[in-house]
Enzyme design. Structure first.
Site, PDB file in Angstrom:
ATOM      1  N   ASP A  80       0.858  -1.189   0.000  1.00 60.69           N
ATOM      2  CA  ASP A  80       0.000   0.000   0.000  1.00 60.69           C
ATOM      3  C   ASP A  80       0.896   1.242   0.000  1.00 60.69           C
ATOM      4  OD1 ASP A  80      -1.986   1.842   0.204  1.00 60.69           O
ATOM      5  OD2 ASP A  80      -2.735   1.201   2.159  1.00 60.69           O
ATOM      6  N   PHE A 130      10.361   3.378  -6.397  1.00 62.99           N
ATOM      7  CA  PHE A 130       9.547   4.294  -5.585  1.00 62.99           C
ATOM      8  C   PHE A 130       8.588   5.197  -6.363  1.00 62.99           C
ATOM      9  CE2 PHE A 130      13.396   4.020  -2.687  1.00 62.99           C
ATOM     10  CZ  PHE A 130      12.812   3.083  -1.856  1.00 62.99           C
ATOM     11  N   SER A 186      16.412  -0.131  -0.575  1.00 59.23           N
ATOM     12  CA  SER A 186      15.853  -0.551  -1.854  1.00 59.23           C
ATOM     13  C   SER A 186      16.980  -0.735  -2.857  1.00 59.23           C
ATOM     14  CB  SER A 186      14.877   0.496  -2.388  1.00 59.23           C
ATOM     15  OG  SER A 186      14.615   0.213  -3.742  1.00 59.23           O
ATOM     16  N   GLY A 307      10.379 -13.714   2.296  1.00 59.68           N
ATOM     17  CA  GLY A 307      10.127 -15.112   1.985  1.00 59.68           C
ATOM     18  C   GLY A 307       9.242 -15.857   2.965  1.00 59.68           C
ATOM     19  N   THR A 329       4.967 -10.700  -0.611  1.00 59.61           N
ATOM     20  CA  THR A 329       4.784 -11.535  -1.800  1.00 59.61           C
ATOM     21  C   THR A 329       3.816 -12.696  -1.554  1.00 59.61           C
ATOM     22  OG1 THR A 329       7.020 -10.925  -2.452  1.00 59.61           O
ATOM     23  CG2 THR A 329       6.049 -12.771  -3.607  1.00 59.61           C
TER      24      THR A 329
HETATM   25  C1  FMN Z   1       6.194  -4.992  -5.843  1.00 58.20           C
HETATM   26  C2  FMN Z   1       6.970  -4.704  -4.592  1.00 58.20           C
HETATM   27  C3  FMN Z   1       7.102  -3.395  -4.147  1.00 58.20           C
HETATM   28  C4  FMN Z   1       7.829  -3.127  -2.987  1.00 58.20           C
HETATM   29  N1  FMN Z   1       7.934  -1.846  -2.552  1.00 58.20           N
HETATM   30  C5  FMN Z   1       8.606  -1.582  -1.413  1.00 58.20           C
HETATM   31  C6  FMN Z   1       8.685  -0.276  -0.904  1.00 58.20           C
HETATM   32  O1  FMN Z   1       8.119   0.671  -1.459  1.00 58.20           O
HETATM   33  N2  FMN Z   1       9.392  -0.074   0.233  1.00 58.20           N
HETATM   34  C7  FMN Z   1      10.006  -1.093   0.916  1.00 58.20           C
HETATM   35  O2  FMN Z   1      10.631  -0.858   1.959  1.00 58.20           O
HETATM   36  N3  FMN Z   1       9.923  -2.355   0.460  1.00 58.20           N
HETATM   37  C8  FMN Z   1       9.234  -2.619  -0.669  1.00 58.20           C
HETATM   38  N4  FMN Z   1       9.142  -3.898  -1.116  1.00 58.20           N
HETATM   39  C9  FMN Z   1       9.849  -4.980  -0.360  1.00 58.20           C
HETATM   40  C10 FMN Z   1       8.947  -5.632   0.668  1.00 58.20           C
HETATM   41  O3  FMN Z   1       8.540  -4.737   1.665  1.00 58.20           O
HETATM   42  C11 FMN Z   1       9.699  -6.792   1.360  1.00 58.20           C
HETATM   43  O4  FMN Z   1      10.833  -6.290   2.003  1.00 58.20           O
HETATM   44  C12 FMN Z   1      10.132  -7.837   0.346  1.00 58.20           C
HETATM   45  O5  FMN Z   1       9.129  -8.026  -0.604  1.00 58.20           O
HETATM   46  C13 FMN Z   1      10.467  -9.171   1.035  1.00 58.20           C
HETATM   47  O6  FMN Z   1       9.331  -9.697   1.653  1.00 58.20           O
HETATM   48  P1  FMN Z   1       8.401 -10.813   0.940  1.00 58.20           P
HETATM   49  O7  FMN Z   1       9.293 -11.913   0.493  1.00 58.20           O
HETATM   50  O8  FMN Z   1       7.417 -11.217   1.990  1.00 58.20           O
HETATM   51  O9  FMN Z   1       7.724 -10.136  -0.198  1.00 58.20           O
HETATM   52  C14 FMN Z   1       8.424  -4.195  -2.263  1.00 58.20           C
HETATM   53  C15 FMN Z   1       8.259  -5.505  -2.711  1.00 58.20           C
HETATM   54  C16 FMN Z   1       7.538  -5.764  -3.858  1.00 58.20           C
HETATM   55  C17 FMN Z   1       7.352  -7.184  -4.301  1.00 58.20           C
END
Ligand code: FMN
Length: 365
Positions: A80, A130, A186, A307, A329
């Site tokens: 979000d 971003f 990032s 993950g 994810t």
């Molecule tokens: C499409 C997408 C956009 C993301 N945007 C941000 C972001 O704006 N800021 C941030 O700190 N992390 C962002 N992330 C990273 C997630 O917050 C998280 O650190 C990362 O996806 C690992 O967690 P997961 O494996 O549960 O997805 C983004 C991840 C995805 C897939």
């Protein structure tokens, strides 16, 4: 109880057989847009959905900074970005929600294509860079949804490529949330790496501390921030990150989110590289949580991120020192019942190990 369980099965089936199949026919960024629009449809009774998805049990109450959150499962930043889905997300059953990352001024992010799915690995690769509506409009959304923000612990993720940008964002957003997460990790914004330098990070934290009224969380990069096959480089990377953490502790940072997506080169994205998220990150997350808890001691908060797809992983991470777990994810691949499933599993584990509740579990660590 039976009604709730049957309803959850129906929600799950509807997502896997119908909704996900349709969404995955589209380009992933367009699919995210459809999800966003759907979450804001006025006729969806989110309160009733919340009644089904929330696992209401005091045993899950988790000490978090100076608060107690309803459970230790949170929504990670990025889902979000504009703080536009709070009426929905606050009913998904999370113990806390992270909104953003928001940038000081409106910006469109990197060139498209900048997001794709690796379905066989239940992963996503993005180079979004971003995209953000900017803080002014972000605050308008926060005000519009303030009644929802009151019901769940709200963290706002901020970033910037200069100390001034981050400090200005911090000052403007402080009044609207319970904690601020500063994203210095990032992989899609090269200039962010300036804060991987110890001195720059110290300067940043010194400035932010002057205005501090809410807890500060630093979101760190994973150990493997580049494609490294050589273990001596990996040791260097670990050491670099531990140095940054030491700096954060000296500057009274309250918590860490570990970690962000892992950078990889890819020809499928316009930028030629992106950050991978999802299943493949789990082992790295576990290793980092273990190292970090040993290194920082008992008190600072650790949000394990990367993950997490099931309750067993969440339980292991919490027992290795994470205060909470957070995900993004797996929400896309598994649907909105995922926090509910993880929380139910955690409750079973507490019972199995004869631990009264999470407060006791955290004390015993
Ligand atoms: C499409 C997408 C956009 C993301 N945007 C941000 C972001 O704006 N800021 C941030 O700190 N992390 C962002 N992330 C990273 C997630 O917050 C998280 O650190 C990362 O996806 C690992 O967690 P997961 O494996 O549960 O997805 C983004 C991840 C995805 C897939």
């Amino acid at each position: 109880m039976l009604f709730k369980n049957i309803s959850l099965i129906i929600i799950d089936l509807a997502y896997h057989i119908f909704i996900k199949q349709i969404l995955f026919l589209f380009d992933p960024e367009f699919a995210q847009k459809i999800i966003g629009r759907s979450l804001n449809l006025p006729f969806i009774p989110w309160k009733s959905v919340g009644y089904l998805l929330n696992v209401e049990d005091g045993k899950l109450f988790t000490p978090y900074f100076d608060f107690y959150i309803a459970n230790p499962v949170g929504l990670a930043a990025g889902f979000d970005k504009d703080s536009d889905y709070l009426p929905a997300t606050t009913n998904f059953g999370f113990g806390y929600i992270t909104v953003g990352t928001v940038t000081l001024k409106k910006q469109s992010g990197n060139e498209k294509p900048r997001l794709y799915r690796l379905r066989k690995d239940s992963s996503l690769i993005n180079s979004l860079g971003f995209p953000s509506i900017g803080i002014d409009d972000f605050i308008i959304n926060l005000k519009k949804y303030k009644e929802y923000a009151k019901t769940t612990f709200l963290t706002i993720s901020i970033t910037g490529v200069s100390i001034e940008q981050i400090v200005d964002s911090y000052k403007l957003l402080n009044p609207y949330c319970d904690a601020i997460e500063i994203n210095i990790s990032s992989p899609n914004t090269n200039q962010l790496k300036i804060f991987h330098d110890k001195k720059q990070l110290l300067n940043l934290l010194n400035e932010v501390n002057k205005y501090k009224t809410t807890p500060i969380i630093i979101k760190l990069p994973p150990y493997l921030t580049s494609q490294i096959n050589d273990s001596s480089h990996l040791l260097d990377e670990k050491e670099n990150i531990l140095t940054l953490i030491e700096q954060c502790l000296n500057s009274k940072v309250d918590g860490f989110t570990i970690s962000n997506s892992r950078p990889i080169p890819t020809k499928r994205l316009e930028a030629g590289k992106g950050g991978i998220t999802g299943k493949v990150l789990y082992e790295g997350t576990l290793e980092m949580v273990q190292d970090l808890r040993l290194f920082i001691g008992k008190d600072p908060v650790i949000n394990a991120c990367g993950g997490i797809t099931n309750g067993s992983q969440a339980w292991d991470l919490i027992n290795c020192g994470a205060t909470t777990v957070q995900l993004y994810t797996s929400l896309i691949y598994s649907g909105i019942t995922i926090p509910n499933k993880i929380n139910k599993y955690l409750l079973k584990k507490l019972q199995h190990h004869d631990v009264n509740n999470f407060v006791d579990l955290m004390k015993n660590d």
